[in-house]
Write a protein that holds these residues in place. Structure first.
Motif, PDB file in Angstrom:
ATOM      1  N   ILE A 195       1.341   6.042   0.456  1.00  0.00           N
ATOM      2  CA  ILE A 195       2.042   5.627   1.666  1.00  0.00           C
ATOM      3  C   ILE A 195       3.506   5.475   1.275  1.00  0.00           C
ATOM      4  CG2 ILE A 195       2.336   3.773   3.346  1.00  0.00           C
ATOM      5  CD1 ILE A 195      -0.670   3.201   3.060  1.00  0.00           C
ATOM      6  N   ARG A 196       4.358   6.254   1.928  1.00  0.00           N
ATOM      7  CA  ARG A 196       5.781   6.225   1.603  1.00  0.00           C
ATOM      8  C   ARG A 196       6.565   5.673   2.793  1.00  0.00           C
ATOM      9  NH1 ARG A 196       3.837  10.214  -1.517  1.00  0.00           N
ATOM     10  NH2 ARG A 196       4.828  10.782  -3.458  1.00  0.00           N
ATOM     11  N   VAL A 197       7.695   5.078   2.483  1.00  0.00           N
ATOM     12  CA  VAL A 197       8.578   4.554   3.512  1.00  0.00           C
ATOM     13  C   VAL A 197       9.966   5.125   3.261  1.00  0.00           C
ATOM     14  CG1 VAL A 197       9.636   2.471   4.459  1.00  0.00           C
ATOM     15  CG2 VAL A 197       7.236   2.446   3.797  1.00  0.00           C
ATOM     16  N   ARG A 198      10.612   5.546   4.335  1.00  0.00           N
ATOM     17  CA  ARG A 198      11.971   6.095   4.243  1.00  0.00           C
ATOM     18  C   ARG A 198      12.759   5.646   5.460  1.00  0.00           C
ATOM     19  NH1 ARG A 198      12.086   9.765   8.217  1.00  0.00           N
ATOM     20  NH2 ARG A 198      10.228  10.971   8.679  1.00  0.00           N
ATOM     21  N   ARG A 199      14.061   5.821   5.392  1.00  0.00           N
ATOM     22  CA  ARG A 199      14.902   5.546   6.561  1.00  0.00           C
ATOM     23  C   ARG A 199      14.566   6.561   7.650  1.00  0.00           C
ATOM     24  NH1 ARG A 199      20.816   3.371   4.964  1.00  0.00           N
ATOM     25  NH2 ARG A 199      20.587   2.409   6.981  1.00  0.00           N
ATOM     26  N   ALA A 200      14.573   6.093   8.876  1.00  0.00           N
ATOM     27  CA  ALA A 200      14.281   6.970  10.012  1.00  0.00           C
ATOM     28  C   ALA A 200      15.406   7.982  10.208  1.00  0.00           C
ATOM     29  CB  ALA A 200      14.103   6.149  11.272  1.00  0.00           C
ATOM     30  N   GLU A 201      15.021   9.185  10.608  1.00  0.00           N
ATOM     31  CA  GLU A 201      16.006  10.181  11.023  1.00  0.00           C
ATOM     32  C   GLU A 201      16.537   9.752  12.384  1.00  0.00           C
ATOM     33  OE1 GLU A 201      13.909  13.896  10.968  1.00  0.00           O
ATOM     34  OE2 GLU A 201      13.533  13.758   8.815  1.00  0.00           O
TER      35      GLU A 201
END
Length: 115
Positions: free
Chosen positions: A65-71
């Motif tokens: 499960i990865r988390v990134r800044r939203a586009e």
């Protein structure tokens, strides 16, 4: 995960939780570290295993499960969804099998932050 007081949300960043490269849900967090902690929450992991998409669980319990800044488009979707439905802190970016309205390509939903 500690949620901010009302009014602090505007100072937070929108993040996206992904599984196998698929954006699953968007949410706000004060820091990247706080955002990553959401993916480690037992209640969320259990719910992701129970929720279905295409008759398969959103999460198999093994995939990272990865988390990134939203586009920018994801952030705009999050803001619009929150304006329509202020309940909950999470906005789903996928159409889950149990959602009643089949007329929308991507359904908006919310999820209680704590259980």
């Amino acid at each position: 995960m500690i949620m901010p007081a009302k009014g602090e949300a505007s100072h937070q960043t929108v993040f996206v939780l992904e599984i196998d490269g698929q954006p699953i849900l968007a949410f706000r967090a004060a820091t990247s570290r706080q955002a990553r902690e959401l993916g480690k929450e037992d209640w969320l992991q259990e719910d992701l295993k129970r929720m279905m998409i295409g008759h398969r669980p959103l999460w198999d319990g093994k995939s990272p499960i990865r988390v990134r800044r939203a586009e920018s488009t994801e952030e705009a979707y999050y803001v619009d969804a929150k304006a329509e439905n202020a309940a909950g802190d999470l906005v789903y970016l996928v159409r889950r099998d149990n959602e009643a309205d089949a007329s929308k390509l991507v359904a908006r939903g919310s999820f209680p932050p704590r259980r």
